[in-house]
Design an enzyme around this catalytic site. Structure first.
Site, mmCIF file in Angstrom:
data_model
loop_
_atom_site.group_PDB
_atom_site.id
_atom_site.type_symbol
_atom_site.label_atom_id
_atom_site.label_comp_id
_atom_site.label_asym_id
_atom_site.label_seq_id
_atom_site.Cartn_x
_atom_site.Cartn_y
_atom_site.Cartn_z
ATOM 1 N N HIS A 1 55.616 82.286 -19.364
ATOM 2 C CA HIS A 1 56.518 81.188 -19.764
ATOM 3 C C HIS A 1 56.779 81.288 -21.267
ATOM 4 C CE1 HIS A 1 58.524 77.411 -19.775
ATOM 5 N NE2 HIS A 1 57.509 76.571 -19.670
ATOM 6 N N HIS A 54 63.837 86.149 -14.720
ATOM 7 C CA HIS A 54 63.861 84.683 -14.839
ATOM 8 C C HIS A 54 63.954 84.090 -13.441
ATOM 9 C CE1 HIS A 54 64.983 80.625 -16.108
ATOM 10 N NE2 HIS A 54 64.534 80.963 -17.282
ATOM 11 N N ASP A 77 63.477 85.193 -24.483
ATOM 12 C CA ASP A 77 62.282 85.617 -25.230
ATOM 13 C C ASP A 77 62.389 87.052 -25.724
ATOM 14 O OD1 ASP A 77 61.022 83.676 -22.801
ATOM 15 O OD2 ASP A 77 60.486 83.243 -24.882
HETATM 16 C C1 SDX Z 1 60.693 81.322 -19.864
HETATM 17 O O1 SDX Z 1 61.778 78.461 -16.059
HETATM 18 C C2 SDX Z 1 62.342 78.444 -17.223
HETATM 19 O O2 SDX Z 1 63.393 77.874 -17.436
HETATM 20 C C3 SDX Z 1 61.536 79.151 -18.289
HETATM 21 C C4 SDX Z 1 62.204 79.359 -19.636
HETATM 22 C C5 SDX Z 1 62.441 78.025 -20.367
HETATM 23 O O3 SDX Z 1 63.332 77.984 -21.224
HETATM 24 O O4 SDX Z 1 61.659 77.074 -20.140
HETATM 25 O O5 SDX Z 1 63.464 79.999 -19.467
HETATM 26 C C6 SDX Z 1 61.345 80.185 -20.573
HETATM 27 O O6 SDX Z 1 59.595 81.160 -19.399
HETATM 28 C C7 SDX Z 1 61.469 82.608 -19.681
HETATM 29 C C8 SDX Z 1 60.652 83.688 -18.868
HETATM 30 C C9 SDX Z 1 59.674 84.324 -19.857
HETATM 31 N N1 SDX Z 1 58.717 85.217 -19.082
HETATM 32 C C10 SDX Z 1 58.766 86.533 -19.210
HETATM 33 O O7 SDX Z 1 59.645 87.148 -19.829
HETATM 34 C C11 SDX Z 1 57.591 87.237 -18.513
HETATM 35 C C12 SDX Z 1 58.110 88.418 -17.647
HETATM 36 N N2 SDX Z 1 58.880 87.857 -16.496
HETATM 37 C C13 SDX Z 1 58.169 87.692 -15.246
HETATM 38 O O8 SDX Z 1 56.840 87.265 -15.398
HETATM 39 C C14 SDX Z 1 59.018 86.933 -14.219
HETATM 40 O O9 SDX Z 1 60.269 87.506 -14.239
HETATM 41 C C15 SDX Z 1 59.156 85.427 -14.310
HETATM 42 C C16 SDX Z 1 57.852 84.726 -14.369
HETATM 43 C C17 SDX Z 1 59.974 85.046 -15.526
HETATM 44 C C18 SDX Z 1 59.921 84.947 -13.075
HETATM 45 O O10 SDX Z 1 59.103 85.214 -11.983
HETATM 46 P P1 SDX Z 1 59.557 84.822 -10.491
HETATM 47 O O11 SDX Z 1 60.836 84.078 -10.496
HETATM 48 O O12 SDX Z 1 58.381 84.202 -9.799
HETATM 49 O O13 SDX Z 1 59.893 86.223 -9.834
HETATM 50 P P2 SDX Z 1 58.849 87.179 -9.131
HETATM 51 O O14 SDX Z 1 57.597 87.279 -9.942
HETATM 52 O O15 SDX Z 1 58.717 86.766 -7.710
HETATM 53 O O16 SDX Z 1 59.600 88.587 -9.245
HETATM 54 C C19 SDX Z 1 60.503 89.033 -8.243
HETATM 55 C C20 SDX Z 1 60.341 90.567 -8.244
HETATM 56 C C21 SDX Z 1 58.884 91.020 -7.974
HETATM 57 O O17 SDX Z 1 58.951 92.326 -7.397
HETATM 58 P P3 SDX Z 1 58.887 92.454 -5.738
HETATM 59 O O18 SDX Z 1 57.592 91.781 -5.314
HETATM 60 O O19 SDX Z 1 60.119 91.739 -5.216
HETATM 61 O O20 SDX Z 1 58.909 93.938 -5.501
HETATM 62 O O21 SDX Z 1 60.671 91.104 -9.530
HETATM 63 C C22 SDX Z 1 59.507 91.705 -10.111
HETATM 64 C C23 SDX Z 1 58.313 91.172 -9.352
HETATM 65 O O22 SDX Z 1 57.235 92.074 -9.397
HETATM 66 N N3 SDX Z 1 59.490 91.299 -11.519
HETATM 67 C C24 SDX Z 1 59.242 92.113 -12.546
HETATM 68 C C25 SDX Z 1 59.395 91.323 -13.705
HETATM 69 N N4 SDX Z 1 59.725 90.060 -13.351
HETATM 70 C C26 SDX Z 1 59.773 90.056 -11.998
HETATM 71 N N5 SDX Z 1 58.902 93.417 -12.593
HETATM 72 C C27 SDX Z 1 58.716 93.945 -13.841
HETATM 73 N N6 SDX Z 1 58.855 93.237 -15.001
HETATM 74 C C28 SDX Z 1 59.187 91.935 -14.965
HETATM 75 N N7 SDX Z 1 59.331 91.228 -16.100
#
Ligand code: SDX
Length: 426
Positions: free
Chosen positions: A263, A304, A362
């Site tokens: 996050h 996201h 970010d």
């Molecule tokens: C913020 O919610 C908000 O509004 C948050 C925010 C705000 O202003 O408040 O916008 C701020 O938190 C932005 C996000 C910052 N986080 C990151 O940058 C961390 C990296 N991102 C991931 O951790 C992830 O993308 C999330 C947490 C942001 C979103 O996760 P989801 O929606 O639960 O998606 P998921 O984990 O189910 O991913 C779907 C697929 C998976 O692969 P499969 O199981 O389908 O094969 O995408 C992959 C995940 O493994 N995946 C990634 C990835 N993010 C998702 N693979 C590699 N790198 C990544 N960053």
């Protein structure tokens, strides 16, 4: 004609009303299911609306973000963070008199009680500023406990002004404490962002030498982070607030939730990741790690829950990033080269395209904050500073209408009933 859906459970058909939104998805009202002894199941709340809100609207597919109906790109170009704080809290943009009164009120609350600021002395110089900030915000309840009646609208407004005013001072104090330097007092003659930067990088008793470009970029970073509907930390503030706790406790819960690298901690994690990659030649190696299911590594700053094409804030952030790097003469920054190569590869790789993983805010805010000279450990504190008005607005929205304590149910897969046995017979 009001819409509804029918579901049949154990041969009994139940009608569920569909509640209409003013923008975006309508929702199925499942509240009557409890009377049928039925729960819904949605860990992570991917398709669950937890509240009825009028603050911020996001269309993840279209890359739309609006604070009280105003598009983020217009606000980023034409407004400033304090005006957006007013807009979020009051639903309308202020006229000049309203803006001046609001700004004056914020300036009147910027100082931190002399006795209270001793809280920082409880932390070692290596302490992470987020631990200091979270503790300080919760601790403010001890100073203002006479004015935390959550049913009193004046107390709610006063608390919102106090926290918007004091979070830059607390953040700068955490930064100075971490460096072992004397605090710089807030300066009411400076703008909100300039005052924060001066308290961080200025010297006590010396005039501000903050660059207007840098101050503008910092103000825009605050504005872009001001709210984001029901994200994890805002939902935490709402859940804590639903217990009728004081607002400082509810907001400090949000600070704790924001700290996570999935996050708000992602901006700090982006810089740590770019430093770990170190050179453009190693980018492919890390992209492959991110794609490897056996490897827990993820590309920080990518993906996201809601945005599935682009994060409109990242677009604006990218412009600010280049302006700051140009002013700092850092547009050849090796880390920027790594970031740009990372973005190029990820945008062309089917793993990321098929999962709709794009750079989020970010990704660029981390690089911009580094260029401004902000130490990595202060990045999430700055996110906290920007998000403060959003948390306060959602908390106030919750307090302003009847609500129930948030208490989810569960799908139980534990043991069935069994009798206790004495330890001598185990
Ligand atoms: C913020 O919610 C908000 O509004 C948050 C925010 C705000 O202003 O408040 O916008 C701020 O938190 C932005 C996000 C910052 N986080 C990151 O940058 C961390 C990296 N991102 C991931 O951790 C992830 O993308 C999330 C947490 C942001 C979103 O996760 P989801 O929606 O639960 O998606 P998921 O984990 O189910 O991913 C779907 C697929 C998976 O692969 P499969 O199981 O389908 O094969 O995408 C992959 C995940 O493994 N995946 C990634 C990835 N993010 C998702 N693979 C590699 N790198 C990544 N960053």
């Amino acid at each position: 004609m009001a819409q509804q859906i029918s579901i049949t459970i154990d041969g009994k058909t139940i009608q569920l009303p569909v509640l209409e939104a003013s923008e975006g998805n309508n929702v199925v009202d499942v509240r009557s299911l409890i009377a049928e002894g039925v729960y819904t199941y949605d860990p992570g709340f991917l398709s669950t609306s937890a509240c009825d809100s009028a603050v911020t609207y996001i269309d993840g597919d279209a890359g739309v973000l609006m604070y009280r109906g105003y598009p983020i790109d217009q606000l980023a170009k034409q407004s400033n963070h304090l005006e957006v704080c007013y807009l979020l809290l009051n639903r309308e943009l202020p006229n000049q008199a309203q803006y001046d009164n609001f700004a004056a009120s914020i300036k009147s609350h910027q100082t931190i009680d002399q006795q209270f600021r001793q809280i920082f002395n409880g932390f070692t110089q290596g302490a992470h500023p987020m631990s200091m900030i979270g503790s300080a915000i919760a601790g403010l309840a001890s100073l203002y406990h006479e004015e935390t009646d959550i049913t009193n609208a004046e107390h709610r407004i006063l608390t919102a002004h106090r926290l918007i005013a004091k979070i830059p001072t607390l953040a700068a104090m955490a930064f100075k404490h971490g460096k072992g330097e004397a605090f710089v007092e807030p300066d009411a003659s400076l703008s909100y962002a300039e005052n924060f930067l001066n308290m961080c990088f200025g010297t006590a008793g010396q005039p501000s030498s903050v660059s207007p470009t840098i101050a503008k970029a910092m103000d825009r970073i605050f504005l872009l982070h001001a709210d984001h509907e029901q994200n994890a930390s805002t939902s935490t503030v709402r859940m804590a607030g639903s217990t009728d706790c004081n607002p400082y406790a509810a907001i400090s819960a949000g600070v704790s939730a924001l700290w996570g690298p999935a996050h708000g901690g992602a901006n700090e994690a982006v810089l740590n990741m770019l430093n770990e990659i170190g050179d453009e030649s190693r980018v492919e190696e890390f992209v492959n790690k991110a794609k490897d299911k056996a490897d827990p590594f993820k590309l920080m700053g990518f993906g996201h829950r809601v945005y599935k094409n682009f994060d409109p804030r990242a677009t604006v952030m990218q412009e600010s990033c280049h302006a700051v790097l140009a002013e700092k003469g850092a547009d050849n920054d090796p880390l920027l080269k790594v970031a740009q190569r990372l973005e190029k590869i990820a945008r062309e790789d089917d793993y990321f395209i098929s999962r709709k993983l794009y750079p989020n805010i970010d990704f660029y805010s981390g690089i911009t904050l580094k260029a401004v000279g902000i130490p990595t450990e202060l990045f999430t504190v700055i996110f906290t500073l920007g998000r403060m008005p959003g948390w306060l607005t959602h908390w106030s929205e919750l307090m302003s209408a009847p609500y129930k304590i948030a208490r989810p149910r569960q799908l139980y897969h534990g043991e069935s009933k069994r009798d206790y046995t004495d330890i001598t017979s185990r």
